[in-house]
Scaffold this motif. Sequence first.
Motif, PDB file in Angstrom:
ATOM      1  N   TRP A  44       0.636  -1.266  -0.078  1.00  0.00           N
ATOM      2  CA  TRP A  44      -0.476  -0.121  -0.210  1.00  0.00           C
ATOM      3  C   TRP A  44       0.807   1.166  -0.238  1.00  0.00           C
ATOM      4  N   TYR A  71      -6.206  -0.083  -7.301  1.00  0.00           N
ATOM      5  CA  TYR A  71      -6.895  -0.038  -5.179  1.00  0.00           C
ATOM      6  C   TYR A  71      -7.575  -0.797  -4.547  1.00  0.00           C
ATOM      7  N   CYS A  83      -7.045  -2.833  -2.009  1.00  0.00           N
ATOM      8  CA  CYS A  83      -8.147  -2.678  -0.228  1.00  0.00           C
ATOM      9  C   CYS A  83      -8.367  -4.410  -0.398  1.00  0.00           C
ATOM     10  N   LEU A  97      -6.901   0.085   9.102  1.00  0.00           N
ATOM     11  CA  LEU A  97      -7.436   0.202   8.582  1.00  0.00           C
ATOM     12  C   LEU A  97      -8.285   1.763   8.327  1.00  0.00           C
ATOM     13  N   TRP A 127      -7.792   4.180   4.696  1.00  0.00           N
ATOM     14  CA  TRP A 127      -8.886   5.046   4.627  1.00  0.00           C
ATOM     15  C   TRP A 127      -8.831   6.529   4.476  1.00  0.00           C
ATOM     16  N   THR A 181      -6.648   7.616   2.435  1.00  0.00           N
ATOM     17  CA  THR A 181      -7.207   7.504   1.038  1.00  0.00           C
ATOM     18  C   THR A 181      -7.854   9.086   0.788  1.00  0.00           C
ATOM     19  N   ALA A 182      -8.836   9.200   1.959  1.00  0.00           N
ATOM     20  CA  ALA A 182      -9.664  10.565   1.769  1.00  0.00           C
ATOM     21  C   ALA A 182      -8.783  11.782   1.291  1.00  0.00           C
ATOM     22  N   THR A 197     -12.356   7.002  -3.163  1.00  0.00           N
ATOM     23  CA  THR A 197     -13.199   7.399  -1.644  1.00  0.00           C
ATOM     24  C   THR A 197     -14.050   6.026  -0.776  1.00  0.00           C
ATOM     25  N   SER A 223     -12.571   2.606  -2.013  1.00  0.00           N
ATOM     26  CA  SER A 223     -11.962   1.825  -0.294  1.00  0.00           C
ATOM     27  C   SER A 223     -12.524   1.411   0.296  1.00  0.00           C
ATOM     28  N   GLY A 224     -13.281   2.922   0.585  1.00  0.00           N
ATOM     29  CA  GLY A 224     -14.025   2.858   2.633  1.00  0.00           C
ATOM     30  C   GLY A 224     -15.122   1.519   2.618  1.00  0.00           C
ATOM     31  N   THR A 251     -14.672  -1.791   0.230  1.00  0.00           N
ATOM     32  CA  THR A 251     -14.635  -2.380   0.796  1.00  0.00           C
ATOM     33  C   THR A 251     -13.492  -2.777   1.554  1.00  0.00           C
ATOM     34  N   LEU A 252     -12.850  -1.896   1.747  1.00  0.00           N
ATOM     35  CA  LEU A 252     -11.678  -2.406   3.840  1.00  0.00           C
ATOM     36  C   LEU A 252     -13.356  -2.506   5.201  1.00  0.00           C
TER      37      LEU A 252
END
Length: 419
Positions: free
Chosen positions: A76, A111, A115, A127, A131, A134-135, A157, A160-161, A163-164
């Motif tokens: 990452w 990405y 994640c 995690l 995030w 990323t945000a 954003t 990925s959120g 997925t995490l």
Amino acid sequence: MTAPPASPRPLLSGASRRWIRVLPWGVAFVLCVALLPTTIQVLSVEYGMNGGLASALAVAQAAPLLLAVVRPLHAWYVIFAADVAGALALLAVDFDERHLWPFPPMEIVGYVGLCLALGLREPRRTLLRVWLATAGANIGLGFVAPHGTSAGDALLTILSGVTLVLCGALRERYEAQRRLAEQETISEAERGRRTLLEERARIAREMHDVVAHHMSVITVQADTAAYRHQGLPPDEQAEFTSIAATARESLGEMRRLLGVLRNEEAHGELAPQPGLTRIGQLAEATARAGVPVEFTAWDADSGADVDAAVPEAVSLSAYRIAQEALANVVRHAPGAPTRVSLSVSVSSDAEADAPRLTVLVVNGPPPRPPAAPLEVGGTGHGLVGMRERVRLVGGVLDAGPLPDGGFRVAAQLPLDSQR
């Protein structure tokens, strides 16, 4: 010296099926092979970036996906820095307004795949930090957007959120199930150990009565020796008195030992301990409960019935083994024809002239419909108690199912007093 840290295991390496263990490597390889040329093509042709820079960014954004299978957080760091660097590099390029910025579609796909690996490996706090980074990068780049902000700018954003969160919840659920399974395994082992200890304590309490009887006989014989044998010299009378005092002291120590072994659930321990003479009555009681029982007792050497002239410990063990075996027949095979036999013979594979008592309980398959059970609760702990009693007297136990659906319990108990 401290041991070197263990190498991290690949994702899903603990799965029982091989294809699941290989799946992360396959997904990472497919993403890497697909995204590497696609990123070069899109950045150089669609966005108009220099081909060399586009190739370098493509390698930095796609190749670490293979590392993510083992070390997703390290991957990452590389991919996140490469994505941000790629977004800044696109500021120097005059690309069409309809293209996504700051993160093109192929970067979003890579990405999100990263994640997935992060969610399956890293803890919740990591995690959250990923995030937030990323945000934060997405929001910060929005202030220098070349064509203004749009709803698509926050796509990375959001995806990925989601997925995490999903992968993190899946990992925590798996960890909870694994810990529960481990705890159940530990609890089962503890239950087995507690059962064994309880049975040993129960056997020890019963054996106390047997040993106490012998010590009482020694005490009485030593105390009355002077009256039964007139004219004993003073030295011999003093020796008998000393023997009686030692025996009484030993009885007191045994009572204190029994107090340690005794518990609130132990009932009826003041009653005389049963032996061989009670096995026939036990078979009759089982037969009255609806289980046809055939009982035989014979001596192979003399041809006569087995008498009670066996060590009390062996006699007690034989009774408890037959009792538990018959109780199991009543509970698990009600109504099944059962044969109980006692026999005394000379062992052929042990020392010469070493007599042994064989206790055999064999039952067939239960009929239909089953008869009513004789007992609701057991008298001991099944095979655990049987094995402990046989081990106590140095015997051998053979117990197991029969091909026709019945069960067989055979115990050979040595009658040699030296054992």
